[in-house]
Design an enzyme around this catalytic site. Structure first.
Site, PDB file in Angstrom:
ATOM      1  N   ARG A  28       4.773  11.148  -2.314  1.00  0.00           N
ATOM      2  CA  ARG A  28       4.477  10.969  -0.885  1.00  0.00           C
ATOM      3  C   ARG A  28       5.745  11.094  -0.046  1.00  0.00           C
ATOM      4  NH1 ARG A  28       4.017   5.522   2.036  1.00  0.00           N
ATOM      5  NH2 ARG A  28       3.188   6.120   4.056  1.00  0.00           N
ATOM      6  N   HIS A  59      12.680  -2.280   2.522  1.00  0.00           N
ATOM      7  CA  HIS A  59      12.049  -0.988   2.799  1.00  0.00           C
ATOM      8  C   HIS A  59      12.969   0.125   2.338  1.00  0.00           C
ATOM      9  CE1 HIS A  59       9.012  -2.961   5.212  1.00  0.00           C
ATOM     10  NE2 HIS A  59       9.991  -3.677   5.729  1.00  0.00           N
ATOM     11  N   LEU A  60      12.366   1.184   1.852  1.00  0.00           N
ATOM     12  CA  LEU A  60      13.128   2.361   1.438  1.00  0.00           C
ATOM     13  C   LEU A  60      13.762   3.053   2.634  1.00  0.00           C
ATOM     14  CD1 LEU A  60      10.376   3.569  -0.977  1.00  0.00           C
ATOM     15  CD2 LEU A  60      12.706   3.051  -1.719  1.00  0.00           C
ATOM     16  N   ARG A  83      12.408   4.955  12.849  1.00  0.00           N
ATOM     17  CA  ARG A  83      11.146   5.689  12.744  1.00  0.00           C
ATOM     18  C   ARG A  83      10.269   5.412  13.963  1.00  0.00           C
ATOM     19  NH1 ARG A  83       8.648   5.112   7.089  1.00  0.00           N
ATOM     20  NH2 ARG A  83       7.452   6.842   7.928  1.00  0.00           N
ATOM     21  N   TYR A  98      10.891   8.873   1.714  1.00  0.00           N
ATOM     22  CA  TYR A  98      10.878   7.814   0.705  1.00  0.00           C
ATOM     23  C   TYR A  98      11.642   8.147  -0.573  1.00  0.00           C
ATOM     24  CZ  TYR A  98       7.252   6.119   3.807  1.00  0.00           C
ATOM     25  OH  TYR A  98       6.564   5.693   4.911  1.00  0.00           O
ATOM     26  N   GLU A 134      12.586  -9.259   2.567  1.00  0.00           N
ATOM     27  CA  GLU A 134      11.792  -8.083   2.935  1.00  0.00           C
ATOM     28  C   GLU A 134      12.647  -6.848   2.686  1.00  0.00           C
ATOM     29  OE1 GLU A 134      10.378  -5.934   7.045  1.00  0.00           O
ATOM     30  OE2 GLU A 134      10.423  -8.124   7.027  1.00  0.00           O
ATOM     31  N   ALA A 143       3.048  -0.683   5.015  1.00  0.00           N
ATOM     32  CA  ALA A 143       2.483  -0.759   6.364  1.00  0.00           C
ATOM     33  C   ALA A 143       2.010  -2.163   6.739  1.00  0.00           C
ATOM     34  CB  ALA A 143       1.335   0.235   6.506  1.00  0.00           C
ATOM     35  N   ASN A 172       8.186  -5.443  -0.509  1.00  0.00           N
ATOM     36  CA  ASN A 172       8.058  -4.234   0.291  1.00  0.00           C
ATOM     37  C   ASN A 172       6.571  -4.145   0.603  1.00  0.00           C
ATOM     38  OD1 ASN A 172       7.805  -1.731   1.427  1.00  0.00           O
ATOM     39  ND2 ASN A 172       9.089  -0.675  -0.064  1.00  0.00           N
ATOM     40  N   PRO A 193       0.794  -1.221   0.000  1.00  0.00           N
ATOM     41  CA  PRO A 193       0.000   0.000   0.000  1.00  0.00           C
ATOM     42  C   PRO A 193       0.828   1.273   0.000  1.00  0.00           C
ATOM     43  CG  PRO A 193      -0.156  -1.103   2.130  1.00  0.00           C
ATOM     44  CD  PRO A 193       0.560  -2.026   1.205  1.00  0.00           C
ATOM     45  N   ASN A 194       0.343   2.215  -0.775  1.00  0.00           N
ATOM     46  CA  ASN A 194       0.866   3.577  -0.892  1.00  0.00           C
ATOM     47  C   ASN A 194       2.169   3.679  -1.669  1.00  0.00           C
ATOM     48  OD1 ASN A 194      -1.302   4.772   0.609  1.00  0.00           O
ATOM     49  ND2 ASN A 194      -0.359   3.910   2.443  1.00  0.00           N
TER      50      ASN A 194
END
Length: 146
Positions: free
Chosen positions: A17, A99-100, A106, A22, A97, A76, A73, A9-10
């Site tokens: 965004r 992630h950017l 975070r 990102y 897995e 969420a 990726n 998602p997203n």
């Protein structure tokens, strides 16, 4: 060798965004570059993005018998989807897995991954380069007999 790239998602909003987190690359740019890298390494890369958990699960199921590895990726869903973890476990295809952003730098709720414990590896925090690093690691793992 066939590898499936899944984006959750997203991620369709990359480039628009929160570029401070990102980056400015669009998903299309990332996919184009990664497909080029994969092809140069003798790997067929198939890309899929969805904002819907069920669609991601269905695509994972479809990978059985077709893909030797998965890059994911999950966005969420990384922090919330037992169903995606179960789908990945069920198809028994090695996955990485990615992630950017560095999810551990975070918000605390991003520190937990439901996917990492079953993954071959996790790459995060290198922006768009995370995709390339994840592909390289997965291909190396598969060629070593993983």
């Amino acid at each position: 060798m066939h590898v499936l790239l899944l984006n959750g998602p997203n991620l369709n909003l990359l480039g628009q965004r929160e570029p401070g987190i990102y980056g400015c690359d669009t998903l299309a740019t990332i996919e184009t570059e990664l497909t080029r890298e994969a092809k140069a390494d003798g790997v067929e890369l198939v890309c899929f993005q969805s904002n819907f958990e069920g669609a991601l699960i269905e695509r994972i199921h479809q990978a059985m018998g077709e893909s030797q590895g998965i890059l994911i990726n999950a966005g969420a869903y990384t922090h919330s989807s037992i169903a995606i973890r179960d789908a990945l476990t069920g198809v028994a295809i090695p996955y990485v897995e990615l992630h950017l952003s560095n999810t551990h730098a975070r918000e605390p709720f991003r520190h937990q991954s439901y996917l990492a414990g079953r993954a071959v590896g996790v790459v995060s925090g290198f922006g768009a380069k995370s995709y390339s690093l994840a592909l390289s690691g997965l291909v190396h793992h598969l060629r070593q007999g993983g």
